[in-house]
Design a protein around this motif. Structure first.
Motif, PDB file in Angstrom:
ATOM      1  N   THR A  62       0.838  -1.194   0.000  1.00  0.00           N
ATOM      2  CA  THR A  62       0.000   0.000   0.000  1.00  0.00           C
ATOM      3  C   THR A  62       0.877   1.249   0.000  1.00  0.00           C
ATOM      4  O   THR A  62       2.007   1.235   0.483  1.00  0.00           O
ATOM      5  CB  THR A  62      -0.921   0.044   1.232  1.00  0.00           C
ATOM      6  N   ARG A  63       0.336   2.293  -0.558  1.00  0.00           N
ATOM      7  CA  ARG A  63       1.020   3.589  -0.599  1.00  0.00           C
ATOM      8  C   ARG A  63       0.126   4.626   0.078  1.00  0.00           C
ATOM      9  O   ARG A  63      -0.253   5.627  -0.497  1.00  0.00           O
ATOM     10  CB  ARG A  63       1.340   3.972  -2.041  1.00  0.00           C
ATOM     11  N   GLY A  64      -0.199   4.313   1.308  1.00  0.00           N
ATOM     12  CA  GLY A  64      -1.136   5.141   2.046  1.00  0.00           C
ATOM     13  C   GLY A  64      -2.549   4.630   1.874  1.00  0.00           C
ATOM     14  O   GLY A  64      -2.972   4.290   0.769  1.00  0.00           O
ATOM     15  N   ILE A  86     -16.420 -21.644   6.423  1.00  0.00           N
ATOM     16  CA  ILE A  86     -16.143 -20.244   6.739  1.00  0.00           C
ATOM     17  C   ILE A  86     -14.757 -19.881   6.214  1.00  0.00           C
ATOM     18  O   ILE A  86     -13.784 -20.595   6.468  1.00  0.00           O
ATOM     19  CB  ILE A  86     -16.193 -19.975   8.253  1.00  0.00           C
ATOM     20  N   LEU A  87     -14.698 -18.775   5.470  1.00  0.00           N
ATOM     21  CA  LEU A  87     -13.426 -18.199   5.046  1.00  0.00           C
ATOM     22  C   LEU A  87     -12.992 -17.193   6.105  1.00  0.00           C
ATOM     23  O   LEU A  87     -13.715 -16.238   6.403  1.00  0.00           O
ATOM     24  CB  LEU A  87     -13.578 -17.501   3.698  1.00  0.00           C
ATOM     25  N   TYR A  88     -11.822 -17.423   6.692  1.00  0.00           N
ATOM     26  CA  TYR A  88     -11.252 -16.506   7.672  1.00  0.00           C
ATOM     27  C   TYR A  88     -10.058 -15.801   7.048  1.00  0.00           C
ATOM     28  O   TYR A  88      -9.178 -16.458   6.464  1.00  0.00           O
ATOM     29  CB  TYR A  88     -10.788 -17.250   8.922  1.00  0.00           C
ATOM     30  N   VAL A  89      -9.998 -14.485   7.196  1.00  0.00           N
ATOM     31  CA  VAL A  89      -8.889 -13.688   6.671  1.00  0.00           C
ATOM     32  C   VAL A  89      -8.258 -12.911   7.825  1.00  0.00           C
ATOM     33  O   VAL A  89      -8.952 -12.171   8.540  1.00  0.00           O
ATOM     34  CB  VAL A  89      -9.348 -12.709   5.580  1.00  0.00           C
ATOM     35  N   TYR A  90      -6.974 -13.075   8.006  1.00  0.00           N
ATOM     36  CA  TYR A  90      -6.210 -12.396   9.057  1.00  0.00           C
ATOM     37  C   TYR A  90      -5.419 -11.292   8.382  1.00  0.00           C
ATOM     38  O   TYR A  90      -4.543 -11.562   7.563  1.00  0.00           O
ATOM     39  CB  TYR A  90      -5.291 -13.416   9.725  1.00  0.00           C
ATOM     40  N   HIS A  91      -5.726 -10.039   8.710  1.00  0.00           N
ATOM     41  CA  HIS A  91      -5.199  -8.938   7.904  1.00  0.00           C
ATOM     42  C   HIS A  91      -5.187  -7.633   8.677  1.00  0.00           C
ATOM     43  O   HIS A  91      -5.782  -7.515   9.754  1.00  0.00           O
ATOM     44  CB  HIS A  91      -6.070  -8.759   6.652  1.00  0.00           C
ATOM     45  N   ASN A  92      -4.502  -6.653   8.107  1.00  0.00           N
ATOM     46  CA  ASN A  92      -4.586  -5.265   8.573  1.00  0.00           C
ATOM     47  C   ASN A  92      -5.579  -4.515   7.700  1.00  0.00           C
ATOM     48  O   ASN A  92      -5.697  -4.778   6.508  1.00  0.00           O
ATOM     49  CB  ASN A  92      -3.228  -4.555   8.460  1.00  0.00           C
ATOM     50  N   ASP A  93      -6.282  -3.555   8.285  1.00  0.00           N
ATOM     51  CA  ASP A  93      -7.039  -2.605   7.476  1.00  0.00           C
ATOM     52  C   ASP A  93      -6.653  -1.171   7.830  1.00  0.00           C
ATOM     53  O   ASP A  93      -7.240  -0.214   7.333  1.00  0.00           O
ATOM     54  CB  ASP A  93      -8.546  -2.811   7.583  1.00  0.00           C
ATOM     55  N   SER A  94      -5.638  -1.054   8.713  1.00  0.00           N
ATOM     56  CA  SER A  94      -5.104   0.247   9.120  1.00  0.00           C
ATOM     57  C   SER A  94      -3.819  -0.032   9.893  1.00  0.00           C
ATOM     58  O   SER A  94      -3.525  -1.195  10.219  1.00  0.00           O
ATOM     59  CB  SER A  94      -6.110   0.988  10.013  1.00  0.00           C
ATOM     60  N   PRO A  95      -3.018   0.994  10.193  1.00  0.00           N
ATOM     61  CA  PRO A  95      -1.860   0.754  11.051  1.00  0.00           C
ATOM     62  C   PRO A  95      -2.307   0.169  12.396  1.00  0.00           C
ATOM     63  O   PRO A  95      -3.371   0.498  12.909  1.00  0.00           O
ATOM     64  CB  PRO A  95      -1.256   2.159  11.224  1.00  0.00           C
ATOM     65  N   GLY A  96      -1.494  -0.711  12.950  1.00  0.00           N
ATOM     66  CA  GLY A  96      -1.852  -1.298  14.231  1.00  0.00           C
ATOM     67  C   GLY A  96      -2.064  -2.795  14.131  1.00  0.00           C
ATOM     68  O   GLY A  96      -1.712  -3.427  13.126  1.00  0.00           O
ATOM     69  N   PRO A  97      -2.673  -3.395  15.152  1.00  0.00           N
ATOM     70  CA  PRO A  97      -2.838  -4.849  15.195  1.00  0.00           C
ATOM     71  C   PRO A  97      -3.696  -5.376  14.046  1.00  0.00           C
ATOM     72  O   PRO A  97      -4.561  -4.684  13.519  1.00  0.00           O
ATOM     73  CB  PRO A  97      -3.533  -5.087  16.546  1.00  0.00           C
ATOM     74  N   GLY A 121      -0.307  -2.388   6.965  1.00  0.00           N
ATOM     75  CA  GLY A 121      -0.088  -2.240   8.400  1.00  0.00           C
ATOM     76  C   GLY A 121       0.914  -1.156   8.743  1.00  0.00           C
ATOM     77  O   GLY A 121       1.159  -0.874   9.921  1.00  0.00           O
ATOM     78  N   GLY A 122       1.511  -0.549   7.717  1.00  0.00           N
ATOM     79  CA  GLY A 122       2.481   0.511   7.943  1.00  0.00           C
ATOM     80  C   GLY A 122       1.813   1.856   8.179  1.00  0.00           C
ATOM     81  O   GLY A 122       0.587   1.978   8.101  1.00  0.00           O
ATOM     82  N   PRO A 123       2.617   2.884   8.433  1.00  0.00           N
ATOM     83  CA  PRO A 123       2.057   4.217   8.706  1.00  0.00           C
ATOM     84  C   PRO A 123       1.260   4.738   7.517  1.00  0.00           C
ATOM     85  O   PRO A 123       1.613   4.492   6.354  1.00  0.00           O
ATOM     86  CB  PRO A 123       3.304   5.074   8.954  1.00  0.00           C
ATOM     87  N   ASP A 124       0.189   5.445   7.799  1.00  0.00           N
ATOM     88  CA  ASP A 124      -0.607   6.060   6.744  1.00  0.00           C
ATOM     89  C   ASP A 124       0.254   7.043   5.945  1.00  0.00           C
ATOM     90  O   ASP A 124       1.097   7.753   6.504  1.00  0.00           O
ATOM     91  CB  ASP A 124      -1.796   6.819   7.341  1.00  0.00           C
ATOM     92  N   GLY A 125       0.041   7.070   4.647  1.00  0.00           N
ATOM     93  CA  GLY A 125       0.755   8.002   3.798  1.00  0.00           C
ATOM     94  C   GLY A 125       2.121   7.535   3.361  1.00  0.00           C
ATOM     95  O   GLY A 125       2.814   8.233   2.618  1.00  0.00           O
ATOM     96  N   GLU A 126       2.536   6.339   3.803  1.00  0.00           N
ATOM     97  CA  GLU A 126       3.841   5.813   3.423  1.00  0.00           C
ATOM     98  C   GLU A 126       3.676   4.476   2.706  1.00  0.00           C
ATOM     99  O   GLU A 126       2.745   3.727   2.976  1.00  0.00           O
ATOM    100  CB  GLU A 126       4.739   5.620   4.650  1.00  0.00           C
ATOM    101  N   GLU A 127       4.605   4.189   1.792  1.00  0.00           N
ATOM    102  CA  GLU A 127       4.582   2.891   1.130  1.00  0.00           C
ATOM    103  C   GLU A 127       4.937   1.806   2.141  1.00  0.00           C
ATOM    104  O   GLU A 127       5.855   1.974   2.948  1.00  0.00           O
ATOM    105  CB  GLU A 127       5.572   2.852  -0.033  1.00  0.00           C
ATOM    106  N   GLY A 128       4.188   0.738   2.106  1.00  0.00           N
ATOM    107  CA  GLY A 128       4.441  -0.346   3.045  1.00  0.00           C
ATOM    108  C   GLY A 128       4.186  -1.704   2.422  1.00  0.00           C
ATOM    109  O   GLY A 128       3.402  -1.832   1.483  1.00  0.00           O
TER     110      GLY A 128
END
Length: 223
Positions: A62-64, A86-97, A121-128
């Motif tokens: 992601t790039r922000g 059941i399909l379970y997805v373990y993921h980030n949708d914002s910085p943090g856990p 999962g990286g900081p907003d506004g930065e490539e991660g």
């Protein structure tokens, strides 16, 4: 031979499955099973350690903000309805856990598509760069569907009979997750993928420990 006690049996049945609806169980699974991880027997041998889980993974760049992850689930076989699960997805949708998102799959259709927003999962506004993980568990194999001893007997019976354990001395780990499903994942504008998470290989010593514990547990359950 060291005596196998009731306390040993209770410890073996204390964790019958990974509950992929819970972030804590995903963390335990990845800690034990991911390549370079602590190994299945890191916290002793439990019933879930004799099971192989087919866990998929996909890279998230992601790039922000977030990107859309699309999961296309199809049945294996022509004209067959999706087995319920059941399909379970373990993921980030914002910085943090990380978090867990879940989707029901099943009949009458033979395919289904699900979308959710994911982040590196990286900081907003930065490539991660990050990753998401997913698994489909059939309804009949979901945790919490019976007492631990009943689930233990059923799982051990499957393992023993499928391997011909009593006649040939072999032992086969149970396969869990995604049986009967074909899953592709597309993250953002990337190409669809079918990548499974590389998992730590069981050492010979670890396999011997699992076999011995499972044998003793089976004897104790069928006394």
């Amino acid at each position: 031979m060291v005596e196998f006690t009731r306390e040993d049996l209770d410890a073996f049945l204390s964790k019958t499955d990974f509950d992929f609806s819970q972030t804590a169980d995903w963390e335990e699974f990845l800690e034990e099973r991911r390549q370079g991880g602590a190994g299945r027997d890191a916290d002793g041998i439990q019933l879930r350690d004799i099971k192989n889980y087919a866990v998929g993974t996909a890279t998230v760049i992601t790039r922000g903000g977030t990107v859309t992850a699309r999961f296309n689930v199809r049945t294996l076989g022509s004209g067959l309805a999706l087995p319920p699960g059941i399909l379970y997805v373990y993921h980030n949708d914002s910085p943090g856990p990380k978090k867990v998102s879940s989707f029901y799959v099943g009949p009458p259709t033979s395919s289904a598509t699900f979308e959710l927003e994911v982040s590196s999962g990286g900081p907003d506004g930065e490539e991660g760069w990050g990753a998401l993980y997913y698994v489909i568990i059939k309804s009949g194999n979901l945790p919490g569907q019976g007492l631990a001893e009943m689930a233990g007997k059923r799982a051990l019976r499957q393992a023993i009979r499928s391997a011909g354990w009593l006649t040939r001395g072999g032992f086969r780990l149970l396969s869990m997750g995604e049986a009967g499903y074909d899953v592709t994942v597309q993250v953002g504008y990337g190409a669809p993928t079918r990548d499974f998470m590389p998992q730590e290989i069981i050492s010979d010593a670890g396999m011997e420990q699992i076999e011995e514990t499972a044998r003793n547990a089976w004897d104790a359950l069928t006394d």
